[in-house]
Each structure stands twice: as structure tokens, then as C-alpha cells.
Design a protein around this motif. Structure first.
Motif, PDB file in Angstrom:
ATOM      1  N   ASP A 102       0.848  -1.184   0.000  1.00  0.00           N
ATOM      2  CA  ASP A 102       0.000   0.000   0.000  1.00  0.00           C
ATOM      3  C   ASP A 102       0.887   1.239   0.000  1.00  0.00           C
ATOM      4  OD1 ASP A 102       1.012   0.211   2.559  1.00  0.00           O
ATOM      5  OD2 ASP A 102      -0.860  -0.337   3.555  1.00  0.00           O
ATOM      6  N   GLU A 103       0.285   2.431   0.057  1.00  0.00           N
ATOM      7  CA  GLU A 103       1.070   3.661  -0.079  1.00  0.00           C
ATOM      8  C   GLU A 103       2.087   3.820   1.045  1.00  0.00           C
ATOM      9  OE1 GLU A 103      -1.431   7.030  -0.504  1.00  0.00           O
ATOM     10  OE2 GLU A 103      -2.166   6.451  -2.482  1.00  0.00           O
ATOM     11  N   ALA A 104       1.681   3.484   2.279  1.00  0.00           N
ATOM     12  CA  ALA A 104       2.603   3.629   3.404  1.00  0.00           C
ATOM     13  C   ALA A 104       3.771   2.659   3.276  1.00  0.00           C
ATOM     14  CB  ALA A 104       1.869   3.414   4.720  1.00  0.00           C
ATOM     15  N   ALA A 105       3.478   1.400   2.922  1.00  0.00           N
ATOM     16  CA  ALA A 105       4.547   0.413   2.761  1.00  0.00           C
ATOM     17  C   ALA A 105       5.472   0.792   1.605  1.00  0.00           C
ATOM     18  CB  ALA A 105       3.951  -0.970   2.526  1.00  0.00           C
ATOM     19  N   THR A 106       4.906   1.299   0.519  1.00  0.00           N
ATOM     20  CA  THR A 106       5.722   1.718  -0.623  1.00  0.00           C
ATOM     21  C   THR A 106       6.664   2.850  -0.231  1.00  0.00           C
ATOM     22  OG1 THR A 106       4.002   1.049  -2.188  1.00  0.00           O
ATOM     23  CG2 THR A 106       5.647   2.617  -2.975  1.00  0.00           C
ATOM     24  N   GLU A 107       6.193   3.771   0.601  1.00  0.00           N
ATOM     25  CA  GLU A 107       7.053   4.858   1.075  1.00  0.00           C
ATOM     26  C   GLU A 107       8.226   4.310   1.869  1.00  0.00           C
ATOM     27  OE1 GLU A 107       8.751   8.152   1.266  1.00  0.00           O
ATOM     28  OE2 GLU A 107       6.752   8.225   0.375  1.00  0.00           O
TER      29      GLU A 107
END
Length: 399
Positions: free
Chosen positions: A287-292
Motif C-alpha cells: 500500500d502507499e505507506a509500505a511503498t514509502e
């Protein structure tokens, strides 16, 4: 001119009146507003560190500089001329010279970390003044406020080499990624390096629990959910629970609310600026947080059990991670299915082999006894993690 001088001295602590009271009031208001805006959750404003030397008698410029210092979480020293006390000019990590005071700083000893700050955009003489005071650059406010906050915070934190950041992801559920992440963090702490262990999986059981530190006081991820922009690395580190020499950022016992990617970016950037080692335990989803978080890794380790179904699952995970992680490698864990070994698994995944993690039946017994995984350096996991850091942290090492 005397009134302006008194105003500047008032910030230094001299008892004055008139312009001095106005300067104190403006300075306090600027500092309070900056801390409130820059430190969601109170993190950046919790720990005040020695800051730059400010040389100016322009009260409007001084108020802006005090506000920016507060945003960086530091306390500056203010003078209207070059201070005569020994070390007052050479010792501060940064010197901010107002363009109004540059002429009075010409005779000061040359030193690195001098920045000329002003407001006039069309003053051609400012570059001559910058050369005369030995300034590294000229910054104009308000356009350069964010740049200047970063310079102030970097100087105060003594930013050097960033932390080696290693992420650990399971090739399938139950692969042992959290176990390896804990072992790596404990092994790094044994070397004496500053070590931060980050729990990036909100649906896991909590790395603080795995380490036996769930009752330790300190902040958890929900406390940082509103964070944006720059966090002070030192204040972040001091706010986290410490377990066996490792600072741990995990989740609370309440249902985990999503942490925005902006908060993940701020927290990991602050952690990396502190140097040492950062170990991140990550979910298999992107998800976006993990990708960051994945984007900030220096090295990714994909933990894969030595069985065909695990290899098939890990292949899909590796395909997703490979779009973000610059350097992704396989850690293969025994026991193995018939015909498989660590080289076969790494080759099937088309990943470099970071190492073979031997099967260690004693880990479960250790956890039942309250011993975190990898805490015993003579165990299989402890030996693997020690050997990993020996390679990764050596000059020109594997990472």
C-alpha cells in the motif's frame, strides 16, 4: 539604533524595556507558532538542542529566524555583532548572518557553516558581502524558509553518514520476517551502533511484544500519524521505547489506524539522519505507506522457506517489491523440501542470495522463556545476524 540594540540583547537575556519587550514578545510568539506547526504530536518540540549563532539587529529578520529555529527544535544564541567570547563564533554548528550585519562580520575568522540571510531580492551588493564574510550561500526569506529550516536542523543534529536501512519482508505468511528483523536489530546493537527497529506491519503482533518491551514507556506509531515535514531525529529517538539497546517503533495495543505515507516518510527520514542502523519489518502488501518505507531502503531481504509453495508465493512478492526496492536479496530458511537448497531457491526467484538462515528449533522455546529471537549470539539466528552485519557494515560491504 540604541533601541534596536536593546531589542536584540533582550532575546539574549539582558533586562531591557521598550523595543526589548517587543522583541521578546515577537520571539516567543514566533517560537510557539513554529513548534505547534512543525511538531505534530509534540515530537519535534520536545527536546531543545543548541542551535546556530544569529548575528543581526533587524528585528523583523530576527523574529523570522527565531521562528525557523523553533521549527528545527533548537535554541539559538543571538548577537548584533560578532561575539568576543572565545569560541562564540567558531563553536556553533551554524552561523546565520543578517545582511544588515554582514559589514560588521568582515573581520571575523573564516569558518565553515556561515549563511548570509536577508530579504532584499534586488541588492547586487549582497554577493560581495557574502564573499567578505566567507558565507557558503545566500538565502532569501520567505522563499528559502524550508531550505533554511533543514540547514539549521542538519547542523544541530550533526548530520553525517545516514543510517544503513534494511527492510525485511516475508515471502509468505509465517516465513519468519519479524523474527529475522528482531535478530538483526539485536545483533546491530551488540556492535555498539545506534539501532532503530521499525514495525511496518500494522496487522502484526507488534515487535515490541516480540522483544519483550510491550510495557516500556514511549511513543508508538499512532502518536506520529499526524506528522508531516521534518521531524527532529534526536527527539524521535528519545521518544521511543528502548529494549536491549534497541529503540523500537511499534504499534499500540488498540486497533491500528492507517498511518499516512507522509508520516512514514517523515519518521524514516528522521531515523536515517541519526546514522547507525535502521531495520524495518514490512508487510507483504504494497500500500502507499509500505511503498514509502520500501523506497527508503538501502537493502531489502526477502525471507523464503525452502518449499515449493513458499517459492511460488515469494515470486509474486518479489515482483512487486522489485518495482520499488533498489537492492532486493533472498534469505532462504530451512528445512528444505526434497531437491531444494538455498541456491536453487535464490535462482528460482532470480535474486542474489544474501544468506542461508538455518532452522533453529530453540527459538520457540526461547520466546516462551522471554528471550527475544536473536538475543543469544551463539544460537543459529544470532550467528547468522552477526555474520550479516560483519559483511554489510564492512567498508565496501555487501550492502
Amino acid at each position: 539604533m540604541a533601541g534596536i540594540t536593546r531589542g536584540v540583547c533582550a532575546v539574549e537575556g539582558t533586562r531591557t524595556s521598550g523595543a526589548g519587550s517587543a522583541a521578546r514578545t515577537a520571539g516567543r510568539a514566533g517560537r510557539s507558532a513554529a513548534v505547534s506547526a512543525a511538531a505534530p504530536g509534540g515530537v519535534a518540540g520536545e527536546s531543545r538542542r543548541p542551535g546556530p549563532l544569529i548575528v543581526t539587529e533587524d528585528l523583523a529578520l530576527l523574529d523570522d529566524l527565531l521562528r525557523l529555529c523553533a521549527a528545527a527544535g533548537v535554541e539559538p544564541e543571538v548577537h548584533h555583532i560578532v561575539p568576543e567570547r572565545r569560541g562564540s563564533w567558531t563553536d556553533p554548528p551554524l552561523v546565520l548572518v543578517g545582511d544588515d550585519a554582514a559589514a560588521r562580520c568582515r573581520a571575523a575568522a573564516r569558518r565553515p557553516g556561515v549563511v548570509l540571510v536577508g530579504r532584499e531580492r534586488d541588492d547586487p551588493g549582497v554577493w560581495r558581502l557574502a564573499v567578505e564574510v566567507g558565507a557558503e550561500c545566500v538565502l532569501r526569506l520567505p522563499e528559502a524558509e524550508s531550505v533554511l529550516v533543514d540547514r539549521i536542523a542538519d547542523a544541530a543534529e550533526g548530520v553525517g553518514r545516514q543510517a544503513l536501512t534494511v527492510g525485511v519482508v516475508g515471502g509468505r505468511g509465517g516465513a519468519g520476517a519479524s523474527t529475522l528483523a528482531c535478530g538483526l536489530a539485536l545483533a546491530a546493537a551488540r556492535t555498539g551502533r545506534r539501532t532503530l527497529l521499525v514495525d511496518g506491519d500494522p496487522l502484526g503482533g507488534g515487535l515490541d511484544v516480540l522483544l519483550g518491551g510491550e510495557r516500556e514507556d514511549g511513543r508508538r506509531w499512532p502518536d506520529f500519524a499526524a506528522s508531516k515535514g521534518r521531524l527532529a531525529g534526536g527527539a524521535l529517538e528519545e521518544s521511543l521505547p528502548a529494549v536491549r539497546g534497541v529503540r523500537v517503533l511499534s504499534w499500540g495495543r488498540e486497533p491500528a489506524a492507517p498511518v499516512p505515507p507522509e508520516a512514514v516518510r517523515s519518521v524514516l527520514a528522521a531515523a536515517r539522519r541519526r546514522g547507525g542502523v535502521v531495520v524495518v519489518d514490512l508487510p507483504r502488501g504494497t500500500d502507499e505507506a509500505a511503498t514509502e518505507a520500501l523506497a527508503q531502503l538501502d537493502l531489502g531481504l526477502l525471507v523464503v522457506p525452502g518449499e515449493l509453495r513458499a517459492v511460488a508465493a515469494a515470486h509474486r512478492v518479489a515482483s512487486a517489491l522489485g518495482l520499488v526496492v533498489r537492492d532486493l536479496r533472498a534469505v532462504v530458511r530451512g528445512p528444505y523440501a526434497a531437491g531444494l537448497d538455498e541456491l536453487w531457491v535464490a535462482d528460482a526467484l532470480r535474486l542474489p542470495l544474501a544468506g542461508e538462515l538455518p532452522y533453529d528449533p530453540g527459538i520457540v522455546a526461547d520466546q516462551d522463556a522471554g528471550v527475544p529471537p536473536g538475543a543469544e549470539p551463539r544460537g543459529a539466528l544470532g550467528r547468522f545476524c552477526d555474520a550479516f552485519w560483519d559483511r554489510a557494515l564492512a567498508p565496501g560491504g555487501a550492502a
